[in-house]
Design a protein around this motif. Structure first.
Motif, PDB file in Angstrom:
ATOM      1  N   THR A 110      38.056  12.998  11.548  1.00  9.07           N
ATOM      2  CA  THR A 110      37.969  13.900  12.714  1.00  9.07           C
ATOM      3  C   THR A 110      39.484  14.257  13.470  1.00  9.07           C
ATOM      4  OG1 THR A 110      37.803  11.757  14.322  1.00  9.07           O
ATOM      5  CG2 THR A 110      35.741  12.858  13.458  1.00  9.07           C
ATOM      6  N   HIS A 111      40.476  13.533  13.502  1.00 12.93           N
ATOM      7  CA  HIS A 111      41.681  13.942  13.829  1.00 12.93           C
ATOM      8  C   HIS A 111      42.719  12.826  13.274  1.00 12.93           C
ATOM      9  CE1 HIS A 111      40.069  11.040  17.057  1.00 12.93           C
ATOM     10  NE2 HIS A 111      41.385  10.867  17.114  1.00 12.93           N
ATOM     11  N   VAL A 134      38.684  18.140   7.442  1.00 15.95           N
ATOM     12  CA  VAL A 134      39.697  17.635   8.330  1.00 15.95           C
ATOM     13  C   VAL A 134      39.779  18.833   9.309  1.00 15.95           C
ATOM     14  CG1 VAL A 134      41.198  16.224   6.990  1.00 15.95           C
ATOM     15  CG2 VAL A 134      41.773  18.729   6.890  1.00 15.95           C
ATOM     16  N   PRO A 135      40.175  18.613  10.658  1.00 15.90           N
ATOM     17  CA  PRO A 135      40.501  19.559  11.573  1.00 15.90           C
ATOM     18  C   PRO A 135      41.619  20.613  11.018  1.00 15.90           C
ATOM     19  CG  PRO A 135      40.990  17.481  12.549  1.00 15.90           C
ATOM     20  CD  PRO A 135      40.472  17.308  11.031  1.00 15.90           C
ATOM     21  N   TYR A 136      42.732  20.127  10.743  1.00 13.37           N
ATOM     22  CA  TYR A 136      43.771  20.754  10.285  1.00 13.37           C
ATOM     23  C   TYR A 136      44.670  19.891   9.051  1.00 13.37           C
ATOM     24  CZ  TYR A 136      45.242  18.135  14.320  1.00 13.37           C
ATOM     25  OH  TYR A 136      45.215  17.132  15.087  1.00 13.37           O
ATOM     26  N   VAL A 160      39.585  22.404   5.484  1.00 17.67           N
ATOM     27  CA  VAL A 160      39.725  22.512   7.091  1.00 17.67           C
ATOM     28  C   VAL A 160      38.457  23.138   7.376  1.00 17.67           C
ATOM     29  CG1 VAL A 160      41.231  23.515   8.784  1.00 17.67           C
ATOM     30  CG2 VAL A 160      42.155  22.747   7.062  1.00 17.67           C
ATOM     31  N   ASN A 162      35.776  24.406  10.641  1.00 19.48           N
ATOM     32  CA  ASN A 162      35.750  25.083  11.940  1.00 19.48           C
ATOM     33  C   ASN A 162      34.325  24.945  12.632  1.00 19.48           C
ATOM     34  OD1 ASN A 162      38.230  26.559  11.699  1.00 19.48           O
ATOM     35  ND2 ASN A 162      37.237  27.156   9.772  1.00 19.48           N
ATOM     36  N   ASP A 163      34.465  24.991  13.878  1.00 16.35           N
ATOM     37  CA  ASP A 163      33.238  24.985  14.830  1.00 16.35           C
ATOM     38  C   ASP A 163      32.143  25.771  14.335  1.00 16.35           C
ATOM     39  OD1 ASP A 163      31.647  24.311  16.888  1.00 16.35           O
ATOM     40  OD2 ASP A 163      32.168  26.352  18.056  1.00 16.35           O
ATOM     41  N   VAL A 176      29.215  21.231  12.061  1.00 11.77           N
ATOM     42  CA  VAL A 176      30.378  20.705  13.222  1.00 11.77           C
ATOM     43  C   VAL A 176      30.258  21.498  14.483  1.00 11.77           C
ATOM     44  CG1 VAL A 176      33.007  21.174  13.356  1.00 11.77           C
ATOM     45  CG2 VAL A 176      31.802  21.011  11.001  1.00 11.77           C
ATOM     46  N   THR A 180      36.308  23.667  20.074  1.00  4.13           N
ATOM     47  CA  THR A 180      36.521  25.033  19.640  1.00  4.13           C
ATOM     48  C   THR A 180      37.953  25.327  19.849  1.00  4.13           C
ATOM     49  OG1 THR A 180      35.733  25.653  21.635  1.00  4.13           O
ATOM     50  CG2 THR A 180      34.198  25.753  20.054  1.00  4.13           C
ATOM     51  N   ILE A 182      40.772  23.198  19.258  1.00  2.69           N
ATOM     52  CA  ILE A 182      41.583  22.001  18.618  1.00  2.69           C
ATOM     53  C   ILE A 182      43.048  22.623  18.001  1.00  2.69           C
ATOM     54  CG2 ILE A 182      40.820  22.435  16.013  1.00  2.69           C
ATOM     55  CD1 ILE A 182      40.753  19.105  16.305  1.00  2.69           C
TER      56      ILE A 182
END
Length: 189
Positions: A110-111, A134-136, A160, A162-163, A176, A180, A182
């Protein structure tokens, strides 16, 4: 507790009854019976609530101390979300083996905080993994980078998200929901 305070009223009545000096000898037996009744009622409600959602959906909240870890299984497909600290790797590994999970469709970080990604490398050792979400990608967190390096070593795709993205898991579809806005800020949790 129901919205109308049903359980609160019952507990208040039991408390008043047990406070009565004439009930001294029977307090323990009565408390045991009421406690058992409450547990059975809560278990019955919980069982039926989960059955209404989906017959094949299972959600396990794994105690990893600080941090989070959730295993979602639907119709034989699995998703692992976060893994706690590195010290929890053996627990993540053991749970996947205990549940007979040989393949994890998605491992989600998640992060990039150590208390969320530390145990995820164990998932890559315990089972084949189809995809990491992953978020990034870029982060200064060493544990997160070790996890991404392990994924690369194992040949697992890292994507990666996205919302609004959706992912099938058995008969379920997971979406997800955010955040929005992040950014790879190491101070946020």
């Amino acid at each position: 507790v129901s919205e109308d305070g049903e359980m609160v009223g019952l507990c208040d009545g039991v408390h008043r009854l047990l406070a009565n000096p004439k009930m001294k000898k029977k307090k323990h037996i009565f408390s045991l019976l009421i406690g058992s009744l409450l547990l059975l009622t809560a278990g019955y409600r919980q069982y039926h609530a989960s059955k209404e959602v989906s017959d094949g959906l299972e959600v396990y909240f794994i105690d990893v101390g600080q941090g989070d870890s959730t295993l979602i299984v639907d119709d034989g497909e699995a998703m692992l979300i976060d893994g706690g600290l590195s010290s929890q790797s053996q627990k993540i590994y053991s749970i996947l083996k205990e549940k007979g999970i040989d393949t994890v469709s998605y491992v989600v970080a998640t992060h990039p905080h150590t208390d969320h990604v530390g145990g995820l490398s164990a998932a890559l050792e315990a089972a084949d993994c189809k995809q990491i979400l992953v978020p990034y990608i870029e982060s200064e967190n060493t544990t997160y980078n070790k996890f991404l390096n392990k994924a690369e070593e194992k040949g697992v795709a890292v994507n990666v998200v996205n919302d609004g993205d959706t992912f099938p898991l058995g008969e379920a579809t997971l979406q997800v929901l955010g955040p929005t806005d992040i950014l790879p800020n190491e101070e946020r949790s």
